[in-house]
Design a protein around this motif. Structure first.
Motif, PDB file in Angstrom:
ATOM      1  N   ILE A  83      20.998 114.695 -15.649  1.00  0.00           N
ATOM      2  CA  ILE A  83      21.624 115.399 -16.587  1.00  0.00           C
ATOM      3  C   ILE A  83      22.944 114.541 -17.332  1.00  0.00           C
ATOM      4  O   ILE A  83      23.747 114.020 -16.704  1.00  0.00           O
ATOM      5  CB  ILE A  83      22.275 116.690 -16.132  1.00  0.00           C
ATOM      6  CG1 ILE A  83      21.122 117.519 -15.500  1.00  0.00           C
ATOM      7  CG2 ILE A  83      22.912 117.516 -17.134  1.00  0.00           C
ATOM      8  CD1 ILE A  83      21.696 118.840 -14.576  1.00  0.00           C
ATOM      9  N   TYR A  84      22.600 114.534 -18.503  1.00  0.00           N
ATOM     10  CA  TYR A  84      23.683 113.699 -19.524  1.00  0.00           C
ATOM     11  C   TYR A  84      24.178 114.594 -20.448  1.00  0.00           C
ATOM     12  O   TYR A  84      23.552 115.589 -20.860  1.00  0.00           O
ATOM     13  CB  TYR A  84      23.040 112.556 -20.330  1.00  0.00           C
ATOM     14  CG  TYR A  84      22.423 111.661 -19.314  1.00  0.00           C
ATOM     15  CD1 TYR A  84      23.083 110.345 -19.035  1.00  0.00           C
ATOM     16  CD2 TYR A  84      20.897 111.636 -18.782  1.00  0.00           C
ATOM     17  CE1 TYR A  84      22.469 109.461 -18.214  1.00  0.00           C
ATOM     18  CE2 TYR A  84      20.750 110.781 -17.978  1.00  0.00           C
ATOM     19  CZ  TYR A  84      21.192 109.570 -17.730  1.00  0.00           C
ATOM     20  OH  TYR A  84      20.910 108.549 -16.971  1.00  0.00           O
ATOM     21  N   ARG A  85      25.452 114.416 -21.032  1.00  0.00           N
ATOM     22  CA  ARG A  85      26.058 115.131 -21.995  1.00  0.00           C
ATOM     23  C   ARG A  85      25.332 114.468 -23.451  1.00  0.00           C
ATOM     24  O   ARG A  85      25.220 113.180 -23.392  1.00  0.00           O
ATOM     25  CB  ARG A  85      27.597 114.883 -22.142  1.00  0.00           C
ATOM     26  CG  ARG A  85      28.165 116.142 -22.727  1.00  0.00           C
ATOM     27  CD  ARG A  85      29.701 116.194 -22.273  1.00  0.00           C
ATOM     28  NE  ARG A  85      29.748 117.005 -21.136  1.00  0.00           N
ATOM     29  CZ  ARG A  85      30.460 116.504 -19.891  1.00  0.00           C
ATOM     30  NH1 ARG A  85      30.596 115.088 -19.934  1.00  0.00           N
ATOM     31  NH2 ARG A  85      30.587 117.325 -19.105  1.00  0.00           N
ATOM     32  N   ARG A  86      24.837 115.242 -24.579  1.00  0.00           N
ATOM     33  CA  ARG A  86      24.354 114.641 -25.572  1.00  0.00           C
ATOM     34  C   ARG A  86      25.631 113.738 -26.319  1.00  0.00           C
ATOM     35  O   ARG A  86      26.707 114.326 -26.102  1.00  0.00           O
ATOM     36  CB  ARG A  86      23.865 115.521 -26.559  1.00  0.00           C
ATOM     37  CG  ARG A  86      24.741 116.513 -27.224  1.00  0.00           C
ATOM     38  CD  ARG A  86      23.848 117.333 -28.321  1.00  0.00           C
ATOM     39  NE  ARG A  86      23.306 116.467 -29.268  1.00  0.00           N
ATOM     40  CZ  ARG A  86      22.571 116.953 -30.252  1.00  0.00           C
ATOM     41  NH1 ARG A  86      22.202 118.093 -30.406  1.00  0.00           N
ATOM     42  NH2 ARG A  86      22.139 116.169 -31.377  1.00  0.00           N
ATOM     43  N   VAL A  87      25.600 112.718 -26.971  1.00  0.00           N
ATOM     44  CA  VAL A  87      26.617 111.983 -27.491  1.00  0.00           C
ATOM     45  C   VAL A  87      26.616 112.485 -29.092  1.00  0.00           C
ATOM     46  O   VAL A  87      27.756 112.204 -29.775  1.00  0.00           O
ATOM     47  CB  VAL A  87      26.549 110.478 -27.345  1.00  0.00           C
ATOM     48  CG1 VAL A  87      26.576 110.089 -25.704  1.00  0.00           C
ATOM     49  CG2 VAL A  87      25.172 109.917 -27.820  1.00  0.00           C
ATOM     50  N   THR A  88      25.661 112.905 -29.721  1.00  0.00           N
ATOM     51  CA  THR A  88      25.852 113.160 -31.029  1.00  0.00           C
ATOM     52  C   THR A  88      25.910 114.681 -31.419  1.00  0.00           C
ATOM     53  O   THR A  88      25.887 115.411 -30.297  1.00  0.00           O
ATOM     54  CB  THR A  88      24.390 113.031 -31.727  1.00  0.00           C
ATOM     55  OG1 THR A  88      23.424 113.617 -31.001  1.00  0.00           O
ATOM     56  CG2 THR A  88      23.956 111.461 -31.846  1.00  0.00           C
ATOM     57  N   PRO A  89      26.672 114.951 -32.310  1.00  0.00           N
ATOM     58  CA  PRO A  89      27.181 116.422 -32.550  1.00  0.00           C
ATOM     59  C   PRO A  89      26.143 117.306 -32.192  1.00  0.00           C
ATOM     60  O   PRO A  89      24.996 117.187 -32.637  1.00  0.00           O
ATOM     61  CB  PRO A  89      27.592 116.402 -33.721  1.00  0.00           C
ATOM     62  CG  PRO A  89      27.863 114.952 -34.455  1.00  0.00           C
ATOM     63  CD  PRO A  89      26.745 114.148 -33.676  1.00  0.00           C
ATOM     64  N   GLN A  90      26.390 118.563 -31.613  1.00  0.00           N
ATOM     65  CA  GLN A  90      25.690 119.600 -31.261  1.00  0.00           C
ATOM     66  C   GLN A  90      24.784 120.042 -32.754  1.00  0.00           C
ATOM     67  O   GLN A  90      25.563 120.203 -33.750  1.00  0.00           O
ATOM     68  CB  GLN A  90      26.113 120.766 -30.912  1.00  0.00           C
ATOM     69  CG  GLN A  90      26.535 120.697 -29.300  1.00  0.00           C
ATOM     70  CD  GLN A  90      27.518 121.751 -28.871  1.00  0.00           C
ATOM     71  OE1 GLN A  90      28.642 121.431 -28.488  1.00  0.00           O
ATOM     72  NE2 GLN A  90      27.135 122.965 -28.782  1.00  0.00           N
ATOM     73  N   GLY A  91      23.624 120.380 -32.784  1.00  0.00           N
ATOM     74  CA  GLY A  91      23.003 120.886 -33.650  1.00  0.00           C
ATOM     75  C   GLY A  91      22.445 119.698 -34.829  1.00  0.00           C
ATOM     76  O   GLY A  91      21.416 119.919 -35.528  1.00  0.00           O
ATOM     77  N   SER A  92      22.835 118.490 -34.616  1.00  0.00           N
ATOM     78  CA  SER A  92      22.320 117.495 -35.342  1.00  0.00           C
ATOM     79  C   SER A  92      20.802 117.018 -34.454  1.00  0.00           C
ATOM     80  O   SER A  92      20.817 117.404 -33.500  1.00  0.00           O
ATOM     81  CB  SER A  92      23.328 116.126 -35.374  1.00  0.00           C
ATOM     82  OG  SER A  92      23.662 115.735 -34.205  1.00  0.00           O
ATOM     83  N   ASN A 140      17.463 124.011 -29.023  1.00  0.00           N
ATOM     84  CA  ASN A 140      18.506 124.710 -28.559  1.00  0.00           C
ATOM     85  C   ASN A 140      19.535 124.297 -29.481  1.00  0.00           C
ATOM     86  O   ASN A 140      20.225 123.255 -28.884  1.00  0.00           O
ATOM     87  CB  ASN A 140      18.948 124.686 -27.167  1.00  0.00           C
ATOM     88  CG  ASN A 140      17.626 125.529 -26.411  1.00  0.00           C
ATOM     89  OD1 ASN A 140      17.317 126.655 -26.977  1.00  0.00           O
ATOM     90  ND2 ASN A 140      17.624 125.129 -25.235  1.00  0.00           N
ATOM     91  N   LYS A 141      20.219 124.648 -30.570  1.00  0.00           N
ATOM     92  CA  LYS A 141      20.925 124.253 -31.415  1.00  0.00           C
ATOM     93  C   LYS A 141      22.293 123.782 -30.945  1.00  0.00           C
ATOM     94  O   LYS A 141      23.230 122.955 -31.095  1.00  0.00           O
ATOM     95  CB  LYS A 141      21.288 125.009 -32.581  1.00  0.00           C
ATOM     96  CG  LYS A 141      20.010 124.977 -33.602  1.00  0.00           C
ATOM     97  CD  LYS A 141      19.637 123.972 -34.319  1.00  0.00           C
ATOM     98  CE  LYS A 141      18.413 123.825 -35.113  1.00  0.00           C
ATOM     99  NZ  LYS A 141      17.272 122.889 -34.697  1.00  0.00           N
ATOM    100  N   THR A 142      22.593 124.905 -29.919  1.00  0.00           N
ATOM    101  CA  THR A 142      24.261 124.409 -29.226  1.00  0.00           C
ATOM    102  C   THR A 142      23.794 123.742 -27.854  1.00  0.00           C
ATOM    103  O   THR A 142      25.075 123.808 -27.131  1.00  0.00           O
ATOM    104  CB  THR A 142      24.605 126.123 -28.974  1.00  0.00           C
ATOM    105  OG1 THR A 142      23.604 126.627 -28.279  1.00  0.00           O
ATOM    106  CG2 THR A 142      24.934 126.663 -30.128  1.00  0.00           C
ATOM    107  N   GLY A 143      22.716 123.514 -27.645  1.00  0.00           N
ATOM    108  CA  GLY A 143      22.352 122.670 -26.125  1.00  0.00           C
ATOM    109  C   GLY A 143      23.423 121.447 -26.084  1.00  0.00           C
ATOM    110  O   GLY A 143      23.183 120.430 -27.066  1.00  0.00           O
ATOM    111  N   LYS A 144      24.195 121.373 -25.178  1.00  0.00           N
ATOM    112  CA  LYS A 144      25.108 120.134 -25.044  1.00  0.00           C
ATOM    113  C   LYS A 144      24.420 118.995 -24.256  1.00  0.00           C
ATOM    114  O   LYS A 144      25.014 118.050 -24.022  1.00  0.00           O
ATOM    115  CB  LYS A 144      26.579 120.687 -24.314  1.00  0.00           C
ATOM    116  CG  LYS A 144      27.623 121.050 -25.102  1.00  0.00           C
ATOM    117  CD  LYS A 144      28.726 121.475 -24.098  1.00  0.00           C
ATOM    118  CE  LYS A 144      29.678 122.179 -24.867  1.00  0.00           C
ATOM    119  NZ  LYS A 144      30.598 122.672 -23.456  1.00  0.00           N
TER     120      LYS A 144
END
Ligand code: FDP
Length: 336
Positions: free
Chosen positions: A146-155, A116-120
């Motif tokens: 549930i955590y927020r991803r820390v690297t940019p979305q899509g990477s 999911n490329k836009t998954g946060k």
């Protein structure tokens, strides 16, 4: 056209059924002015999967989903068919929901990239906890963080996205498949519990703003471990017995935790000869329950520090866990 406002009809014929999980999540979302609704959707995806799992558990004895699946998971534990069913249901719901980029599951050795490329968000989950109770109609549960991803979305998904301290959780909860099915969660502003109304297919708010009692009479441990646990634990258990406290152990972490959360008590899973670093998994068991315990006014420690402050080093890392009512955890710490 002539209209008139709707005046709430309080007659017993139209008794209220309560606040649904959906409506509750929506009302909480307006507390966060910049929220986009993705976290709310994620919680709904988890709730949907849990309804399906609840259905499968409810009719397990009739549908050939009891028993071993024939594999061992990364922990070396034999997977049950229902472990596999639950893992599929939750992973599929999170994939289709689109808000989650990666999942860490007890049932998968590696991180699952949901593409999911836009998954946060990143989810750590034990899809079905309490494996020894699965086939014998005893309460079992699902635990999620549930955590927020820390690297940019899509990477590409990186280790810092998944190996986050529990203090970074944006939400966590569990589903208890017991005599009723309940979903209990926090987003960091209190703990709320919802009971599943099967005939309506909805979770309804049944336990608003859960507060853990400051103390309690219940101590929860697998007594078979005690010959090989530290002296401090043995002293604490002896003190519990001298004080006439009650021992209760189901052997399903969610069920044991839930009972102690409502009634007051302490759950202990120390390091032992069999599990020298403890048994409970940090990422998808201890962290979620520690977040809930603290939000309800309780405590969670590994014997040295807050569980939420442990920096995870691997996906399936284990930890000793002491969790529950504040005064009991403090009393235990006095012995360690
Ligand atoms: P299980 O391995 O049966 O899935 O964390 C796993 C867990 O269950 C907890 O739910 C439970 O509290 C504990 O392990 C039970 O371990 P013991 O069988 O060693 O008591």
């Amino acid at each position: 056209m002539k209209t008139k406002p709707y005046i709430q009809d309080n007659s017993p014929l139209g008794y209220t059924v309560g606040v649904t999980l959906d409506r509750f999540i929506k009302s909480m979302q307006s507390d966060f002015p910049y929220a986009t609704g993705e976290l709310s959707q994620l919680l709904r995806d988890i709730a949907l999967a849990s309804k399906i799992v609840s259905r499968e558990i409810g009719r397990a004895g009739l549908t050939h989903v009891t028993g071993a699946f024939g594999n061992t998971n990364v922990q070396g534990e034999e997977q049950q068919k229902l472990d596999v069913v639950a893992n599929i249901r939750f992973t599929r719901a999170l994939t289709k929901g689109g808000e989650v980029c990666a999942v860490v599951s007890e049932e998968d050795d590696e991180v699952i990239d949901l593409q999911n490329k836009t998954g946060k968000y990143v989810v750590a989950i034990d899809p079905l906890d309490g494996s020894s109770n699965i086939d014998v109609n005893v309460s079992i549960g699902t635990i999620f963080s549930i955590y927020r991803r820390v690297t940019p979305q899509g990477s590409p998904i990186a280790s810092q996205d998944v190996l986050q301290k529990g203090s970074q959780q944006v939400a966590a909860g569990y589903v208890l498949y017991g005599s009723s099915t309940m979903l209990v969660y926090t987003t960091g502003s209190g703990v709320n519990g919802f009971t599943y109304e099967r005939s309506l297919g909805e979770f309804f708010l049944s336990h608003p703003n859960i507060q853990a009692p400051d103390s309690g009479e219940i101590f929860t441990i697998n007594d078979g471990l005690t010959p090989s646990v530290g002296l401090g634990i043995v002293e604490f258990l002896n003190a519990c017995k001298r004080k006439g406290r009650t021992s209760r152990y189901i052997g399903s972490l969610v069920a044991d935790f839930h009972r102690n959360l409502l009634k007051g008590g302490i759950y202990l899973y120390p390091a032992s000869a069999k599990n020298p670093t403890g048994k409970i998994r940090l990422l998808y068991e201890a962290n979620a329950l520690a977040f809930l315990a603290e939000q309800a006014g309780g405590l969670a420690t590994d014997g040295k520090r807050r569980v939420l402050e442990i920096q995870p080093e691997s996906l399936h890392q284990r930890t000793p866990l002491y969790i529950g009512s504040r005064e009991l955890v403090d009393e235990l710490m006095g012995h360690l």
